[in-house]
Design an enzyme around this catalytic site. Structure first.
Site, mmCIF file in Angstrom:
data_model
loop_
_atom_site.group_PDB
_atom_site.id
_atom_site.type_symbol
_atom_site.label_atom_id
_atom_site.label_comp_id
_atom_site.label_asym_id
_atom_site.label_seq_id
_atom_site.Cartn_x
_atom_site.Cartn_y
_atom_site.Cartn_z
ATOM 1 N N LYS A 39 0.837 -1.217 0.000
ATOM 2 C CA LYS A 39 0.000 0.000 0.000
ATOM 3 C C LYS A 39 0.870 1.266 0.000
ATOM 4 O O LYS A 39 2.075 1.203 0.288
ATOM 5 C CB LYS A 39 -0.920 -0.014 1.225
ATOM 6 C CG LYS A 39 -0.187 -0.022 2.551
ATOM 7 C CD LYS A 39 -1.130 -0.370 3.698
ATOM 8 C CE LYS A 39 -0.368 -0.440 5.004
ATOM 9 N NZ LYS A 39 -1.231 -0.861 6.119
ATOM 10 N N ARG A 137 -10.902 -0.575 14.591
ATOM 11 C CA ARG A 137 -10.838 0.130 13.310
ATOM 12 C C ARG A 137 -11.923 -0.447 12.415
ATOM 13 O O ARG A 137 -13.020 0.079 12.386
ATOM 14 C CB ARG A 137 -9.426 0.000 12.713
ATOM 15 C CG ARG A 137 -9.165 0.929 11.561
ATOM 16 C CD ARG A 137 -7.689 1.035 11.205
ATOM 17 N NE ARG A 137 -7.087 -0.190 10.714
ATOM 18 C CZ ARG A 137 -5.800 -0.299 10.370
ATOM 19 N NH1 ARG A 137 -4.982 0.738 10.468
ATOM 20 N NH2 ARG A 137 -5.307 -1.455 9.940
ATOM 21 N N HIS A 166 -5.923 -7.387 13.136
ATOM 22 C CA HIS A 166 -4.750 -6.504 13.054
ATOM 23 C C HIS A 166 -4.283 -6.127 14.464
ATOM 24 O O HIS A 166 -5.098 -5.809 15.329
ATOM 25 C CB HIS A 166 -5.099 -5.247 12.257
ATOM 26 C CG HIS A 166 -3.895 -4.420 11.891
ATOM 27 N ND1 HIS A 166 -2.822 -4.943 11.207
ATOM 28 C CD2 HIS A 166 -3.605 -3.123 12.114
ATOM 29 C CE1 HIS A 166 -1.915 -3.985 11.022
ATOM 30 N NE2 HIS A 166 -2.358 -2.874 11.569
ATOM 31 N N ARG A 222 1.975 -10.628 7.448
ATOM 32 C CA ARG A 222 1.736 -9.477 6.561
ATOM 33 C C ARG A 222 2.755 -8.363 6.805
ATOM 34 O O ARG A 222 2.413 -7.309 7.337
ATOM 35 C CB ARG A 222 0.323 -8.910 6.811
ATOM 36 C CG ARG A 222 -0.821 -9.908 6.674
ATOM 37 C CD ARG A 222 -2.159 -9.170 6.675
ATOM 38 N NE ARG A 222 -2.318 -8.312 7.830
ATOM 39 C CZ ARG A 222 -2.962 -8.652 8.937
ATOM 40 N NH1 ARG A 222 -3.533 -9.847 9.044
ATOM 41 N NH2 ARG A 222 -3.062 -7.802 9.940
ATOM 42 N N TYR A 266 12.980 31.273 5.548
ATOM 43 C CA TYR A 266 11.716 31.851 6.034
ATOM 44 C C TYR A 266 11.712 32.009 7.546
ATOM 45 O O TYR A 266 12.164 31.115 8.271
ATOM 46 C CB TYR A 266 10.537 30.942 5.670
ATOM 47 C CG TYR A 266 10.182 30.932 4.208
ATOM 48 C CD1 TYR A 266 9.750 32.080 3.562
ATOM 49 C CD2 TYR A 266 10.250 29.739 3.488
ATOM 50 C CE1 TYR A 266 9.401 32.045 2.223
ATOM 51 C CE2 TYR A 266 9.902 29.692 2.142
ATOM 52 C CZ TYR A 266 9.484 30.855 1.509
ATOM 53 O OH TYR A 266 9.136 30.806 0.184
ATOM 54 N N CYS A 313 12.099 24.729 3.084
ATOM 55 C CA CYS A 313 11.106 25.372 2.210
ATOM 56 C C CYS A 313 10.362 24.299 1.411
ATOM 57 O O CYS A 313 10.609 23.114 1.558
ATOM 58 C CB CYS A 313 11.789 26.342 1.256
ATOM 59 S SG CYS A 313 12.947 27.481 2.034
ATOM 60 N N ASP A 315 10.649 23.632 -1.777
ATOM 61 C CA ASP A 315 11.454 22.990 -2.821
ATOM 62 C C ASP A 315 12.957 23.039 -2.569
ATOM 63 O O ASP A 315 13.727 22.552 -3.397
ATOM 64 C CB ASP A 315 11.206 23.681 -4.174
ATOM 65 C CG ASP A 315 9.759 24.067 -4.359
ATOM 66 O OD1 ASP A 315 8.928 23.149 -4.424
ATOM 67 O OD2 ASP A 315 9.458 25.281 -4.392
HETATM 68 C C1 PLP Z 1 -0.328 -1.744 6.811
HETATM 69 C C2 PLP Z 1 -0.801 -3.057 7.278
HETATM 70 C C3 PLP Z 1 0.105 -4.093 7.531
HETATM 71 C C4 PLP Z 1 1.602 -3.915 7.483
HETATM 72 O O1 PLP Z 1 2.017 -3.210 8.627
HETATM 73 P P1 PLP Z 1 3.568 -3.006 8.956
HETATM 74 O O2 PLP Z 1 3.584 -2.488 10.340
HETATM 75 O O3 PLP Z 1 4.089 -2.037 7.961
HETATM 76 O O4 PLP Z 1 4.217 -4.338 8.823
HETATM 77 C C5 PLP Z 1 -0.417 -5.331 7.856
HETATM 78 N N1 PLP Z 1 -1.748 -5.531 7.959
HETATM 79 C C6 PLP Z 1 -2.649 -4.540 7.747
HETATM 80 C C7 PLP Z 1 -4.101 -4.835 7.871
HETATM 81 C C8 PLP Z 1 -2.207 -3.278 7.411
HETATM 82 O O5 PLP Z 1 -3.099 -2.305 7.213
#
Ligand code: PLP
Length: 375
Positions: A39, A137, A166, A222, A266, A313, A315
């Site tokens: 992602k 979530r 998760h 994951r 700035y 800044c 850029d």
């Molecule tokens: C982003 C995500 C992960 C990966 O998380 P990391 O901490 O980068 O390993 C795994 N599972 C779900 C559902 C996520 O949204």
């Protein structure tokens, strides 16, 4: 446009071999299949090139956040199974099925919408059930998930491939939350056994779980950030040997002497106590380089670690060479990566910018051209 962009001295260099080695290291350690998380433009590394390389390396499963990311992968010819992890609206279900993407189903209501979309297309949806074990979530609370699991098992239009949850605190090895979440997840999964239904692939561990909680590995893991060679927490114990795959590089575009007391950038937040030599680096917060590094960050030039002075800044930003420092237009500047014996890690930038490595990486945007090495 692309011809102009390719002239930019600022660039991201991604080491594809590092990604492949990291994938192998994780797989070797956990001994179960790996869902590579791609992602947010593959954590800033570039969605399509990273996916192509990992597919060629035999990756068996990808995960993305949004439908659009999944469709982009399919359009690029990626054939590996792709799970869309994020919450979806009923109206998105058809698009997912048509593009051969696996869906996260996170309530009975959404299950019904996915079934309706699958039936309308005359094509089964491949789904993973999302159980909420403590993240609050998306997903059905583990204590009340029995009817959800029963409805999914009985579904004619959903092919049940996975069940997952998760972890909220897995980057902290000392947190008791992970054991609690694992216990709740196991209790939820036990319902498949009670029903006499085949157990789908159970997956729970993100990078923190992979590093610190072997019990959470289950049937699949994951990894996101760990795949890219960055730790989920700067203090995390690197129990698996991975290396960073991304370098952020630029070149000096301007040199000047700034006299004592003359403020830089700035807001006039910094001025040299004595005459000094200042160089300008051509990237800024408009590229995703954190403005929070104003007067705090560092870069590497000619093997020396040098401070960012004044505000970053949009850029450009300025670096103090000191009264006797030398640098020339065109000299290489390392913002993330290694130069000689010195290194700047994503984790270092995150600490200095008061954020996490994830945000440092994912903010590096499309304005910066990416180059790929190895592979
Ligand atoms: C982003 C995500 C992960 C990966 O998380 P990391 O901490 O980068 O390993 C795994 N599972 C779900 C559902 C996520 O949204």
């Amino acid at each position: 446009m692309s011809d102009l962009v390719s002239q930019r001295p600022t660039r991201i260099v991604v080491d594809l071999d590092a990604l492949a080695d990291n994938l192998r290291a994780i797989r070797g350690r956990v001994g179960v299949p790996v869902m590579a998380i791609l992602k947010a433009n593959a954590y800033g590394h570039g969605l399509i090139p990273v996916a192509r390389h990992l597919q060629a390396q035999g990756a068996g499963q990808f995960g993305v956040a949004f439908v659009e990311e999944g469709i982009a992968l399919r359009r690029a010819g990626i054939t590996v199974p792709i799970l869309v992890l994020g919450g979806i609206l009923g109206r998105q279900a058809g698009q997912l099925i048509e593009h051969d993407l696996e869906l996260t189903v996170s309530s009975i209501d959404k299950l019904r919408k996915v079934e309706a979309a699958a039936q309308a297309l005359g094509r089964k949806a491949v789904v993973h059930l999302k159980i909420d074990t403590g993240m609050e979530r998306i997903g059905v609370h583990s204590e009340t998930c029995a009817p959800f699991i029963e409805a999914a098992v009985a579904s004619r239009w959903c092919m049940l491939k996975g069940v997952y949850s998760h972890l909220a605190c897995a980057d902290d090895p000392g947190s008791a939350m992970t054991a609690l979440q694992l216990e709740r997840f196991r209790a939820a999964c036990a319902h498949f056994t009670r029903l006499g239904a085949p157990m789908p692939i159970r997956h729970l561990a993100n990078s923190g779980g992979i590093l610190h909680f072997p019990d959470s590995w289950l049937d699949m893991v994951r990894p996101g950030i760990l795949l890219y060679g960055v730790l989920p927490d700067p203090q995390a114990r690197p129990t698996i040997e991975v290396r960073p795959a991304l370098e952020l590089l630029s070149q000096v575009v301007y040199f000047k002497v700034v006299h004592a007391g003359r403020p830089v950038s700035y807001g006039a937040t910094w001025a040299p106590p004595a005459d000094t030599r200042i160089v300008t680096i051509p990237l800024g917060y408009g590229d995703g380089y954190p403005r929070a590094l104003s007067n705090r960050g560092q870069v590497l030039i000619r093997g020396r670690r040098l401070p960012i002075v004044g505000r970053v800044c949009m850029d450009q930003f300025m670096v103090d060479l000191g009264p006797d420092g030398t640098a020339y237009n065109g000299d290489d500047v390392v913002l993330i990566g290694q130069q000689g014996d010195a290194a700047i890690r994503v984790e270092d930038l995150a600490l200095q910018a008061d954020t996490i490595g994830y945000e440092i990486l994912t903010r590096l945007n499309e304005r910066i051209p990416r180059e790929y090495r190895g592979g």
